[in-house]
Write a protein that holds these residues in place. Sequence first.
Motif, PDB file in Angstrom:
ATOM      1  N   VAL A 175      37.024  51.703  81.912  1.00  0.00           N
ATOM      2  CA  VAL A 175      38.340  51.667  81.272  1.00  0.00           C
ATOM      3  C   VAL A 175      39.162  50.588  81.968  1.00  0.00           C
ATOM      4  O   VAL A 175      39.370  50.646  83.178  1.00  0.00           O
ATOM      5  N   THR A 176      39.619  49.614  81.194  1.00  0.00           N
ATOM      6  CA  THR A 176      40.190  48.388  81.753  1.00  0.00           C
ATOM      7  C   THR A 176      41.687  48.300  81.493  1.00  0.00           C
ATOM      8  O   THR A 176      42.161  48.606  80.395  1.00  0.00           O
ATOM      9  N   TYR A 177      42.402  47.860  82.527  1.00  0.00           N
ATOM     10  CA  TYR A 177      43.853  47.724  82.471  1.00  0.00           C
ATOM     11  C   TYR A 177      44.273  46.322  82.899  1.00  0.00           C
ATOM     12  O   TYR A 177      43.677  45.739  83.816  1.00  0.00           O
ATOM     13  N   PHE A 178      45.302  45.791  82.261  1.00  0.00           N
ATOM     14  CA  PHE A 178      45.918  44.526  82.663  1.00  0.00           C
ATOM     15  C   PHE A 178      47.398  44.781  82.932  1.00  0.00           C
ATOM     16  O   PHE A 178      48.100  45.336  82.087  1.00  0.00           O
ATOM     17  N   GLY A 179      47.855  44.400  84.118  1.00  0.00           N
ATOM     18  CA  GLY A 179      49.244  44.653  84.473  1.00  0.00           C
ATOM     19  C   GLY A 179      49.592  46.121  84.457  1.00  0.00           C
ATOM     20  O   GLY A 179      50.740  46.498  84.214  1.00  0.00           O
ATOM     21  N   GLY A 180      48.605  46.989  84.706  1.00  0.00           N
ATOM     22  CA  GLY A 180      48.821  48.422  84.719  1.00  0.00           C
ATOM     23  C   GLY A 180      48.801  49.087  83.371  1.00  0.00           C
ATOM     24  O   GLY A 180      48.973  50.305  83.267  1.00  0.00           O
ATOM     25  N   VAL A 181      48.556  48.315  82.301  1.00  0.00           N
ATOM     26  CA  VAL A 181      48.583  48.838  80.936  1.00  0.00           C
ATOM     27  C   VAL A 181      47.165  48.831  80.364  1.00  0.00           C
ATOM     28  O   VAL A 181      46.433  47.837  80.508  1.00  0.00           O
ATOM     29  N   TYR A 182      46.785  49.903  79.678  1.00  0.00           N
ATOM     30  CA  TYR A 182      45.450  49.991  79.097  1.00  0.00           C
ATOM     31  C   TYR A 182      45.189  48.826  78.144  1.00  0.00           C
ATOM     32  O   TYR A 182      46.043  48.489  77.312  1.00  0.00           O
ATOM     33  N   PRO A 212      37.521  55.209  74.651  1.00  0.00           N
ATOM     34  CA  PRO A 212      37.427  56.368  75.538  1.00  0.00           C
ATOM     35  C   PRO A 212      38.010  57.623  74.907  1.00  0.00           C
ATOM     36  O   PRO A 212      39.039  57.574  74.232  1.00  0.00           O
ATOM     37  N   ALA A 213      37.335  58.744  75.111  1.00  0.00           N
ATOM     38  CA  ALA A 213      37.865  60.023  74.663  1.00  0.00           C
ATOM     39  C   ALA A 213      39.171  60.317  75.398  1.00  0.00           C
ATOM     40  O   ALA A 213      39.388  59.831  76.513  1.00  0.00           O
ATOM     41  N   PRO A 214      40.062  61.112  74.802  1.00  0.00           N
ATOM     42  CA  PRO A 214      41.340  61.394  75.454  1.00  0.00           C
ATOM     43  C   PRO A 214      41.194  61.927  76.876  1.00  0.00           C
ATOM     44  O   PRO A 214      41.959  61.544  77.773  1.00  0.00           O
ATOM     45  N   GLN A 215      40.216  62.807  77.105  1.00  0.00           N
ATOM     46  CA  GLN A 215      40.013  63.370  78.437  1.00  0.00           C
ATOM     47  C   GLN A 215      39.595  62.285  79.429  1.00  0.00           C
ATOM     48  O   GLN A 215      40.040  62.274  80.584  1.00  0.00           O
ATOM     49  N   VAL A 216      38.770  61.351  78.978  1.00  0.00           N
ATOM     50  CA  VAL A 216      38.345  60.243  79.831  1.00  0.00           C
ATOM     51  C   VAL A 216      39.542  59.354  80.161  1.00  0.00           C
ATOM     52  O   VAL A 216      39.751  58.962  81.325  1.00  0.00           O
ATOM     53  N   ARG A 217      40.300  59.037  79.153  1.00  0.00           N
ATOM     54  CA  ARG A 217      41.482  58.193  79.353  1.00  0.00           C
ATOM     55  C   ARG A 217      42.461  58.842  80.326  1.00  0.00           C
ATOM     56  O   ARG A 217      43.031  58.179  81.183  1.00  0.00           O
ATOM     57  N   ALA A 218      42.662  60.146  80.223  1.00  0.00           N
ATOM     58  CA  ALA A 218      43.605  60.848  81.095  1.00  0.00           C
ATOM     59  C   ALA A 218      43.160  60.785  82.551  1.00  0.00           C
ATOM     60  O   ALA A 218      43.972  60.546  83.450  1.00  0.00           O
ATOM     61  N   VAL A 219      41.865  60.979  82.808  1.00  0.00           N
ATOM     62  CA  VAL A 219      41.370  60.916  84.182  1.00  0.00           C
ATOM     63  C   VAL A 219      41.491  59.497  84.727  1.00  0.00           C
ATOM     64  O   VAL A 219      41.862  59.298  85.892  1.00  0.00           O
ATOM     65  N   ALA A 220      41.197  58.511  83.894  1.00  0.00           N
ATOM     66  CA  ALA A 220      41.343  57.125  84.328  1.00  0.00           C
ATOM     67  C   ALA A 220      42.790  56.824  84.706  1.00  0.00           C
ATOM     68  O   ALA A 220      43.063  56.168  85.726  1.00  0.00           O
ATOM     69  N   GLU A 221      43.727  57.296  83.891  1.00  0.00           N
ATOM     70  CA  GLU A 221      45.143  57.080  84.191  1.00  0.00           C
ATOM     71  C   GLU A 221      45.523  57.758  85.512  1.00  0.00           C
ATOM     72  O   GLU A 221      46.232  57.179  86.348  1.00  0.00           O
ATOM     73  N   ARG A 242      39.839  48.298  86.779  1.00  0.00           N
ATOM     74  CA  ARG A 242      38.795  48.890  85.948  1.00  0.00           C
ATOM     75  C   ARG A 242      38.385  50.208  86.582  1.00  0.00           C
ATOM     76  O   ARG A 242      38.014  50.247  87.761  1.00  0.00           O
ATOM     77  N   VAL A 243      38.483  51.264  85.814  1.00  0.00           N
ATOM     78  CA  VAL A 243      38.090  52.590  86.297  1.00  0.00           C
ATOM     79  C   VAL A 243      36.772  52.957  85.634  1.00  0.00           C
ATOM     80  O   VAL A 243      36.696  53.039  84.403  1.00  0.00           O
ATOM     81  N   ASP A 244      35.733  53.154  86.439  1.00  0.00           N
ATOM     82  CA  ASP A 244      34.413  53.524  85.926  1.00  0.00           C
ATOM     83  C   ASP A 244      34.238  55.031  86.037  1.00  0.00           C
ATOM     84  O   ASP A 244      34.440  55.612  87.110  1.00  0.00           O
ATOM     85  N   LEU A 245      33.845  55.650  84.937  1.00  0.00           N
ATOM     86  CA  LEU A 245      33.699  57.096  84.895  1.00  0.00           C
ATOM     87  C   LEU A 245      32.350  57.508  84.326  1.00  0.00           C
ATOM     88  O   LEU A 245      31.736  56.772  83.542  1.00  0.00           O
ATOM     89  N   VAL A 246      31.906  58.698  84.727  1.00  0.00           N
ATOM     90  CA  VAL A 246      30.697  59.320  84.180  1.00  0.00           C
ATOM     91  C   VAL A 246      31.028  60.768  83.852  1.00  0.00           C
ATOM     92  O   VAL A 246      32.051  61.302  84.297  1.00  0.00           O
ATOM     93  N   ARG A 247      30.175  61.402  83.073  1.00  0.00           N
ATOM     94  CA  ARG A 247      30.322  62.824  82.790  1.00  0.00           C
ATOM     95  C   ARG A 247      29.586  63.630  83.855  1.00  0.00           C
ATOM     96  O   ARG A 247      28.442  63.340  84.201  1.00  0.00           O
ATOM     97  N   GLY A 248      30.244  64.652  84.385  1.00  0.00           N
ATOM     98  CA  GLY A 248      29.599  65.550  85.322  1.00  0.00           C
ATOM     99  C   GLY A 248      28.664  66.514  84.609  1.00  0.00           C
ATOM    100  O   GLY A 248      28.547  66.511  83.375  1.00  0.00           O
TER     101      GLY A 248
END
Length: 287
Positions: A175-182, A212-221, A242-248
């Motif tokens: 999940v990628t952000y520029f200037g703190g914005v998705y 990204p699913a809403p739950q993924v986006r929320a954790v990235a934020e 860039r926040v890299d995530l996986v499913r547990g």
Amino acid sequence: MTRSAIFVSCSALPEGDGDEAAVLPALADLGFTVSWAPWDSGADFESADVVVLRAAWDYPERRDEFLSWCESVPALSNPASVVRWNTDKTYLGELLDAGVPTVPVEIVQPGEKPRWPKKPFVVKPSVGAGSRDVARFDVAGPEAEKHVAALHGDGRTALVQPYQSSVDTQGEIAVTYFGGVYSHAFTKSAMLGSGMDASGLYLEEKLAAAVPAPQVRAVAEDALDAACGLLGILRAELLYARVDLVRGDDGRPLVLEIELTEPSLGFRQADAGAPLRFASAVRQQLA
């Protein structure tokens, strides 16, 4: 007004891996002249209006020298204090302590013995890039001990993390952000066991655009907010993240890494507006 920007690379990939091709004209439209230079090339970084870390992927073997160079560049994005924190993955322990859903990690300093997980696990150096020196093991035993000993023999700290089996089927999402914005997101297939790029700096991976699913986006934020809190900065002070995530195992998203130093930003997988958003964020840094 014409402004100068230098994209920082390394001698093995002096103009990066090509992902930024669409960014250069977007910056030109905003009055920037862009050039590439390896961080250790002796280029005149101090005179540039902005210096952007992009492909300095040889830093793990020379981290102290690299950090000293970062501290000498006044217009570096992201700044040297961020680079120092982010280039040692022991920060994952800080994210866990801050309550961010993160893949569990045991930090094994040289001379210490790890407590092995009771499931397949990954051993990696705390300072590394491109999945180099990362290995997966199904069970604890001599091979895993040998890998940790090799890292310790080089004076490196080892990280031990339980392997998230969802990577085999779903891969990771960045999940990628520029200037703190998705800005956008993309998926990455599992890299362990894949081939090394011709430069020898990173393992090749298959990338694809994603939403990204809403739950993924929320954790990235939450992860990005926590990182900025630990660093004592505002999200807007980060040119990119860039926040890299996986499913547990239970299906919930977990942070694997937060990339604030020199990550690939997936422009080739993003929509046509991503380079424009990045160029705007570069200009914002000057303010």
